[in-house]
Scaffold this motif. Structure first.
Motif, PDB file in Angstrom:
ATOM      1  N   GLN A   1       0.827  -1.214   0.000  1.00 51.45           N
ATOM      2  CA  GLN A   1       0.000   0.000   0.000  1.00 51.45           C
ATOM      3  C   GLN A   1       0.857   1.258   0.000  1.00 51.45           C
ATOM      4  N   SER A   2       1.903   1.289   0.803  1.00 55.58           N
ATOM      5  CA  SER A   2       2.737   2.493   0.897  1.00 55.58           C
ATOM      6  C   SER A   2       3.515   2.767  -0.390  1.00 55.58           C
ATOM      7  N   ARG A   3       3.687   1.731  -1.218  1.00 55.89           N
ATOM      8  CA  ARG A   3       4.426   1.878  -2.474  1.00 55.89           C
ATOM      9  C   ARG A   3       3.497   1.894  -3.692  1.00 55.89           C
ATOM     10  N   HIS A   4       2.210   2.007  -3.449  1.00 55.65           N
ATOM     11  CA  HIS A   4       1.195   2.035  -4.519  1.00 55.65           C
ATOM     12  C   HIS A   4       1.255   0.784  -5.384  1.00 55.65           C
ATOM     13  N   ILE A   5       1.475  -0.345  -4.716  1.00 52.87           N
ATOM     14  CA  ILE A   5       1.470  -1.647  -5.374  1.00 52.87           C
ATOM     15  C   ILE A   5       0.098  -2.262  -5.121  1.00 52.87           C
ATOM     16  N   THR A   6      -0.527  -2.728  -6.183  1.00 51.42           N
ATOM     17  CA  THR A   6      -1.867  -3.302  -6.074  1.00 51.42           C
ATOM     18  C   THR A   6      -1.799  -4.734  -5.566  1.00 51.42           C
ATOM     19  N   LEU A   7      -2.608  -5.037  -4.550  1.00 54.98           N
ATOM     20  CA  LEU A   7      -2.784  -6.408  -4.102  1.00 54.98           C
ATOM     21  C   LEU A   7      -3.986  -6.951  -4.866  1.00 54.98           C
ATOM     22  N   PHE A   8      -3.727  -7.768  -5.877  1.00 56.65           N
ATOM     23  CA  PHE A   8      -4.785  -8.285  -6.738  1.00 56.65           C
ATOM     24  C   PHE A   8      -5.576  -9.412  -6.081  1.00 56.65           C
ATOM     25  N   ALA A   9      -4.880 -10.240  -5.287  1.00 54.62           N
ATOM     26  CA  ALA A   9      -5.567 -11.373  -4.649  1.00 54.62           C
ATOM     27  C   ALA A   9      -4.786 -11.823  -3.431  1.00 54.62           C
ATOM     28  N   LYS A  10      -5.540 -12.309  -2.470  1.00 60.91           N
ATOM     29  CA  LYS A  10      -4.976 -12.911  -1.259  1.00 60.91           C
ATOM     30  C   LYS A  10      -5.651 -14.271  -1.124  1.00 60.91           C
ATOM     31  N   VAL A  11      -4.879 -15.325  -1.309  1.00 60.19           N
ATOM     32  CA  VAL A  11      -5.414 -16.680  -1.313  1.00 60.19           C
ATOM     33  C   VAL A  11      -4.924 -17.406  -0.062  1.00 60.19           C
ATOM     34  N   ASP A  12      -5.839 -17.691   0.840  1.00 61.82           N
ATOM     35  CA  ASP A  12      -5.502 -18.434   2.049  1.00 61.82           C
ATOM     36  C   ASP A  12      -5.545 -19.917   1.690  1.00 61.82           C
ATOM     37  N   GLN A  13      -4.391 -20.452   1.358  1.00 62.67           N
ATOM     38  CA  GLN A  13      -4.321 -21.831   0.898  1.00 62.67           C
ATOM     39  C   GLN A  13      -4.583 -22.835   2.023  1.00 62.67           C
ATOM     40  N   ALA A  14      -4.239 -22.470   3.259  1.00 61.93           N
ATOM     41  CA  ALA A  14      -4.534 -23.352   4.386  1.00 61.93           C
ATOM     42  C   ALA A  14      -6.043 -23.447   4.605  1.00 61.93           C
ATOM     43  N   LYS A  15      -6.742 -22.327   4.458  1.00 63.60           N
ATOM     44  CA  LYS A  15      -8.195 -22.334   4.603  1.00 63.60           C
ATOM     45  C   LYS A  15      -8.829 -23.150   3.478  1.00 63.60           C
ATOM     46  N   ALA A  16      -8.332 -22.988   2.265  1.00 64.43           N
ATOM     47  CA  ALA A  16      -8.859 -23.768   1.139  1.00 64.43           C
ATOM     48  C   ALA A  16      -8.654 -25.262   1.385  1.00 64.43           C
ATOM     49  N   ALA A  17      -7.503 -25.609   1.935  1.00 65.46           N
ATOM     50  CA  ALA A  17      -7.253 -27.016   2.257  1.00 65.46           C
ATOM     51  C   ALA A  17      -8.246 -27.501   3.309  1.00 65.46           C
ATOM     52  N   SER A  18      -8.441 -26.700   4.336  1.00 62.78           N
ATOM     53  CA  SER A  18      -9.387 -27.051   5.396  1.00 62.78           C
ATOM     54  C   SER A  18     -10.804 -27.210   4.852  1.00 62.78           C
ATOM     55  N   ASP A  19     -11.187 -26.284   3.974  1.00 57.78           N
ATOM     56  CA  ASP A  19     -12.520 -26.346   3.373  1.00 57.78           C
ATOM     57  C   ASP A  19     -12.723 -27.612   2.545  1.00 57.78           C
TER      58      ASP A  19
END
Length: 139
Positions: A36-54
């Motif tokens: 955020q401080s460098r004006h870099i876009t966070l396109f996606a945040k994938v919680d792979q541990a949660k996906a595994a749990s699901d």
């Protein structure tokens, strides 16, 4: 590069693994703040541990972040459309069995030059990413 004393995993030459000095949640928060401080876009945040749990399986804490800056990436993709497979950039934060937190990223500057024939002048901004990531894990 790093591995914990209790685990050893193969690491391709273009992947860098840094060990964070802080816990998992703090490491993630620092990465997001750095973007955020460098004006870099966070396109996606994938919680792979949660996906595994699901899905009924388990995975150590693992989160994949897709990030970038279209102003920096677009000229690269214009120069070689195949390079889009490397963009946006990716970083994975994971915790090993000893509780150490690792930040892994692919050094795409190696790949873009070697595999895609991209002129280094087109990715000067990308060359700053490793220093940013190192500062996040060492502060």
């Amino acid at each position: 590069m790093s591995t914990s004393a209790s685990e050893s995993f193969a690491l391709p030459p273009h992947v860098v693994s840094l060990t964070s000095r802080v816990d998992f949640a703090t490491t993630l928060a620092r990465l997001e703040a750095a973007f955020q401080s460098r004006h870099i876009t966070l396109f996606a945040k994938v919680d792979q541990a949660k996906a595994a749990s699901d899905s009924g399986t388990t995975l150590r804490p693992t989160v994949l972040l897709l990030f970038g800056n279209p102003a920096a990436g677009t000229p690269i993709m214009a120069a070689n459309p195949h390079a889009a497979v490397e963009l946006p950039l990716k970083v994975v934060v994971w915790q090993d069995n000893a509780g150490l937190v690792h930040v892994d990223y692919s050094d795409v500057t190696q790949l873009l030059t070697r595999d895609y024939g991209i002129d280094r002048a087109l990715f000067e901004k990308l060359a700053q990413i490793p220093a940013m990531l190192r500062s996040v894990v060492t502060e």
